[in-house]
Design a protein around this motif. Structure first.
Motif: not given
Length: 113
Positions: A10-17, A48-50, A53-57
């Motif tokens: 399994q691989e986690s590929v974060p979307g914009k979410q 948040i992912s990526p 984006a937590s910096i922007i938030a």
């Protein structure tokens, strides 16, 4: 090897979410102590992912309402906001609206406990 065993990778590929947007109104004092946070009326939590984006938030939240940044982790996408209930809700709403509207993020409904 041929015993019918299946190997799954399994691989986690974060979307914009944004996967968590939650307000804790009147948190138990022990929560602040365990997290090492200044006691305020409410805590807001974002995941948040990526992760960057937590910096922007955090920037959007701080500009939208009178909230403090209790925690920001650009390696896990976690943001914790501190303030009064209305300010935390306003900040979370501003982050979710901006990320959804201007950046094309998938955003969960903001919840409250």
């Amino acid at each position: 090897m041929g015993q019918g065993l299946e190997r799954i990778i399994q691989e986690s590929v974060p979307g914009k979410q944004i996967t968590i947007a939650h307000v804790i109104a009147s948190p138990a004092p022990d929560i602040y102590d365990r997290l090492g946070l200044e006691r305020r009326e409410a805590i807001g939590i974002l995941t948040i992912s990526p992760y960057e984006a937590s910096i922007i938030a955090a920037d959007v939240a701080a500009k939208a309402a009178d909230v403090g940044i209790g925690f920001l982790d650009r390696f896990t996408g976690s943001v914790v906001l501190l303030g009064d209930v209305q300010s935390v809700e306003t900040a979370l709403r501003a982050v979710c609206d901006m990320m959804r509207g201007r950046m094309g993020f998938t955003v969960v409904e903001t919840t409250r406990s």
